[in-house]
Design a protein around this motif. Structure first.
Motif, PDB file in Angstrom:
ATOM      1  N   ILE A  99       0.712  -1.133  -0.086  1.00 14.54           N
ATOM      2  CA  ILE A  99      -0.046  -0.051  -0.060  1.00 14.54           C
ATOM      3  C   ILE A  99       0.972   1.322  -0.049  1.00 14.54           C
ATOM      4  O   ILE A  99       1.692   1.554   1.065  1.00 14.54           O
ATOM      5  N   PRO A 100       1.082   1.978  -0.999  1.00 14.84           N
ATOM      6  CA  PRO A 100       1.506   3.381  -0.973  1.00 14.84           C
ATOM      7  C   PRO A 100       1.022   4.318  -0.205  1.00 14.84           C
ATOM      8  O   PRO A 100      -0.274   4.327  -0.275  1.00 14.84           O
ATOM      9  N   ILE A 101       1.589   5.137   0.502  1.00 15.48           N
ATOM     10  CA  ILE A 101       1.062   6.108   1.236  1.00 15.48           C
ATOM     11  C   ILE A 101       1.689   7.477   0.892  1.00 15.48           C
ATOM     12  O   ILE A 101       2.859   7.742   1.222  1.00 15.48           O
ATOM     13  N   THR A 102       1.083   8.251   0.311  1.00 16.03           N
ATOM     14  CA  THR A 102       2.065   9.503  -0.566  1.00 16.03           C
ATOM     15  C   THR A 102       1.171  10.697  -0.466  1.00 16.03           C
ATOM     16  O   THR A 102       0.042  10.921  -0.032  1.00 16.03           O
ATOM     17  N   GLY A 103       1.792  11.749  -0.521  1.00 16.09           N
ATOM     18  CA  GLY A 103       1.412  13.082  -0.710  1.00 16.09           C
ATOM     19  C   GLY A 103       0.904  13.507  -2.072  1.00 16.09           C
ATOM     20  O   GLY A 103       0.378  14.611  -2.352  1.00 16.09           O
ATOM     21  N   ARG A 104       1.267  12.537  -3.171  1.00 15.31           N
ATOM     22  CA  ARG A 104       0.666  12.684  -4.358  1.00 15.31           C
ATOM     23  C   ARG A 104      -0.944  13.082  -4.508  1.00 15.31           C
ATOM     24  O   ARG A 104      -1.564  12.515  -3.631  1.00 15.31           O
ATOM     25  N   PRO A 105      -1.394  13.384  -5.657  1.00 16.37           N
ATOM     26  CA  PRO A 105      -2.872  13.923  -5.574  1.00 16.37           C
ATOM     27  C   PRO A 105      -3.919  12.944  -6.078  1.00 16.37           C
ATOM     28  O   PRO A 105      -3.426  11.795  -6.471  1.00 16.37           O
ATOM     29  N   ALA A 106      -5.093  13.128  -6.148  1.00 16.63           N
ATOM     30  CA  ALA A 106      -5.898  12.373  -6.431  1.00 16.63           C
ATOM     31  C   ALA A 106      -5.971  11.778  -7.880  1.00 16.63           C
ATOM     32  O   ALA A 106      -6.215  10.535  -8.142  1.00 16.63           O
ATOM     33  N   GLY A 107      -5.633  12.576  -8.543  1.00 18.47           N
ATOM     34  CA  GLY A 107      -5.487  12.109  -9.938  1.00 18.47           C
ATOM     35  C   GLY A 107      -4.276  10.948 -10.232  1.00 18.47           C
ATOM     36  O   GLY A 107      -4.680  10.203 -10.953  1.00 18.47           O
ATOM     37  N   TRP A 108      -3.232  11.278  -9.432  1.00 17.86           N
ATOM     38  CA  TRP A 108      -2.255  10.137  -9.544  1.00 17.86           C
ATOM     39  C   TRP A 108      -2.671   8.782  -8.965  1.00 17.86           C
ATOM     40  O   TRP A 108      -2.439   7.794  -9.375  1.00 17.86           O
TER      41      TRP A 108
ATOM     42  N   ASN B 295      -1.448  12.893   1.520  1.00 16.15           N
ATOM     43  CA  ASN B 295      -1.142  12.751   2.846  1.00 16.15           C
ATOM     44  C   ASN B 295      -2.215  12.488   3.968  1.00 16.15           C
ATOM     45  O   ASN B 295      -2.368  12.686   5.066  1.00 16.15           O
ATOM     46  N   GLY B 296      -3.270  11.588   3.343  1.00 21.53           N
ATOM     47  CA  GLY B 296      -4.148  11.057   4.448  1.00 21.53           C
ATOM     48  C   GLY B 296      -5.768  11.478   4.248  1.00 21.53           C
ATOM     49  O   GLY B 296      -6.582  11.420   4.901  1.00 21.53           O
TER      50      GLY B 296
ATOM     51  N   SER C 127       7.804  17.326   2.265  1.00 20.25           N
ATOM     52  CA  SER C 127       8.210  16.273   1.626  1.00 20.25           C
ATOM     53  C   SER C 127       9.651  16.467   0.855  1.00 20.25           C
ATOM     54  O   SER C 127      10.416  17.620   1.248  1.00 20.25           O
ATOM     55  N   SER C 128      10.189  15.674   0.287  1.00 15.66           N
ATOM     56  CA  SER C 128      11.279  15.875  -0.400  1.00 15.66           C
ATOM     57  C   SER C 128      11.210  16.883  -1.444  1.00 15.66           C
ATOM     58  O   SER C 128      12.299  17.358  -2.077  1.00 15.66           O
ATOM     59  N   ILE C 129      10.144  17.142  -1.999  1.00 11.61           N
ATOM     60  CA  ILE C 129       9.890  18.109  -3.209  1.00 11.61           C
ATOM     61  C   ILE C 129       8.942  19.156  -3.026  1.00 11.61           C
ATOM     62  O   ILE C 129       9.075  20.098  -3.755  1.00 11.61           O
TER      63      ILE C 129
ATOM     64  N   ASP D  72      -6.515  17.822  11.111  1.00 11.20           N
ATOM     65  CA  ASP D  72      -5.393  17.386  11.719  1.00 11.20           C
ATOM     66  C   ASP D  72      -5.237  15.963  11.429  1.00 11.20           C
ATOM     67  O   ASP D  72      -4.389  15.311  12.208  1.00 11.20           O
ATOM     68  N   TYR D  73      -5.329  15.393  10.263  1.00 13.28           N
ATOM     69  CA  TYR D  73      -5.277  14.047   9.474  1.00 13.28           C
ATOM     70  C   TYR D  73      -3.759  14.122   9.253  1.00 13.28           C
ATOM     71  O   TYR D  73      -3.073  15.090   8.902  1.00 13.28           O
ATOM     72  N   ASP D  74      -3.281  12.862   9.042  1.00  8.97           N
ATOM     73  CA  ASP D  74      -1.967  12.725   8.220  1.00  8.97           C
ATOM     74  C   ASP D  74      -1.930  11.241   7.729  1.00  8.97           C
ATOM     75  O   ASP D  74      -2.953  10.559   7.647  1.00  8.97           O
ATOM     76  N   LYS D  75      -0.735  10.728   7.199  1.00  8.12           N
ATOM     77  CA  LYS D  75      -0.619   9.545   6.650  1.00  8.12           C
ATOM     78  C   LYS D  75      -0.993   8.433   7.560  1.00  8.12           C
ATOM     79  O   LYS D  75      -1.732   7.404   7.069  1.00  8.12           O
ATOM     80  N   LEU D  76      -0.745   8.505   8.670  1.00  7.02           N
ATOM     81  CA  LEU D  76      -0.808   7.420   9.627  1.00  7.02           C
ATOM     82  C   LEU D  76      -2.325   7.210   9.776  1.00  7.02           C
ATOM     83  O   LEU D  76      -2.904   6.221   9.833  1.00  7.02           O
TER      84      LEU D  76
END
Length: 265
Positions: A51-60, A77-78, A169-171, A179-183
Motif C-alpha cells: 500500500i503506497p502512502i503518498t502526498g501525491r494527488p487524487a489524479g495520480w 497525506n491522508g 516532503s522531499s519536493i 489534523d489528519y496525516d498519513k498514519l
C-alpha cells in the motif's frame, strides 16, 4: 538509525504487509526505475499486502490504484484512500471529508496558495496541483531551482499561520485543513477494508519512506525503514526510522524488497 542488515530475518519473515512512500523512496530523481517497479510487483505476488502512502494527488492515486500492483493507495497525506475492486472492476474511493467540506475548502486553498506564491519568490504551485482535491502543494525543488531550507520553512509557516496543517516532503510543502496525516488514514484503511487493528498488528507491518511528512509513520512502526536519503532530513525530524538502507531512493527500496522476498521465500 541502524543499518537495514541489522533487521533480523526472523522479524522480516513475520511481516504481512508493506506501506511505502513514493517520491524519492520508490522513485529516483523523479523517475520510477524498472527494478523498483518489478520489486513492487514481486512483493505483492509473494502475498504481502502492498500500500503506497503518498502526498501525491487524487489524479495520480486513481491511476496508481487501477494500474499498479498494489492493494490500495492513501493519497494527499491522508485525505483519502482508493482501491480497485477486482470483482466489480471499479475504482472505489473513501474521502475523510464530505463533498460539501471539500468544496468549501477549495476556494480557501486557492487564496492561500496565491498569497504564498507572492510572499516566497522562486516557489511555484506543484505541477500536479490541477488534480488535487484536498490540499495545496508548493514546489520548492521538483520543477523549480531548489530553494534554501529557510524559505521552505517559511512556506510551511505561512500555511500554519493560515490555520492549515503543513508537511514538508522531499519536493513539496503540502498544506491542508484538518489534523489528519498519513498514519491516521492508513489505520482507517486497514480497519475498514481488511478488518485489521493496526495498533495491535503494527509489528507485522513495515513502512519505508524518506522525508519529514513520513515522520508519523516512522514514529509508529517499530520496524520502520528509511532509504539512505532520509539522512538529508533527519535534522528536521523528531522521529527517525529504526533502520536505514545503504542505497538511496529507488535502489534503497529494492534493497529492502530483496530482504523481504528472501525472508518469505
Amino acid at each position: 538509525m541502524l543499518p537495514l542488515q541489522d533487521l533480523p530475518d526472523a522479524t522480516l519473515s513475520r511481516i504481512t504487509g508493506l506501506f511505502l512512500d513514493i517520491d524519492d523512496t520508490l522513485t529516483t530523481e523523479g523517475k520510477l526505475p524498472a527494478d523498483a517497479y518489478a520489486a513492487l510487483e514481486a512483493l505483492q505476488q509473494s502475498g504481502l499486502r502492498v500500500i503506497p502512502i503518498t502526498g501525491r494527488p487524487a489524479g495520480w492515486c486513481d491511476h496508481i490504484a487501477r494500474m499498479w500492483p498494489v492493494d490500495a493507495v492513501v493519497g494527499e497525506n491522508g485525505a483519502f484512500y482508493f482501491w480497485h475492486d477486482a470483482q466489480s472492476r471499479k475504482l472505489r474511493q473513501r474521502f475523510l471529508a464530505d463533498e460539501a467540506t471539500r468544496a468549501a475548502n477549495a476556494a480557501r486553498l486557492k487564496d492561500i496558495a496565491a498569497a504564498i506564491l507572492e510572499a516566497v519568490p522562486g516557489c511555484a504551485l506543484a505541477s500536479d496541483q490541477f488534480c488535487r482535491i484536498a490540499d495545496i502543494a508548493i514546489d520548492f525543488c521538483e520543477d523549480v531551482p531548489a530553494l534554501p531550507s529557510g524559505e521552505v520553512d517559511r512556506i510551511a509557516a505561512l500555511m500554519r499561520d493560515a490555520g492549515m496543517t503543513a508537511k514538508i516532503s522531499s519536493i513539496h510543502v503540502n498544506g491542508w485543513f484538518g489534523d489528519y496525516d498519513k498514519l491516521g488514514m492508513a489505520r482507517t484503511l486497514m480497519r475498514e477494508r481488511y478488518g485489521v487493528d493496526l495498533d495491535a498488528e503494527r509489528e507485522r507491518y513495515l513502512f519505508i519512506g524518506d522525508s519529514p511528512n513520513d515522520e508519523p509513520m516512522f514514529a509508529y512502526f517499530p520496524h520502520a525503514v528509511g532509504v539512505a536519503n532520509v539522512a538529508d532530513f533527519t535534522d528536521r525530524m523528531r522521529h527517525a526510522p529504526a533502520y536505514v538502507t545503504g542505497a538511496r531512493c529507488g535502489a534503497g527500496f529494492v534493497e529492502l524488497a530483496r530482504r523481504l522476498l528472501a525472508a518469505h521465500a
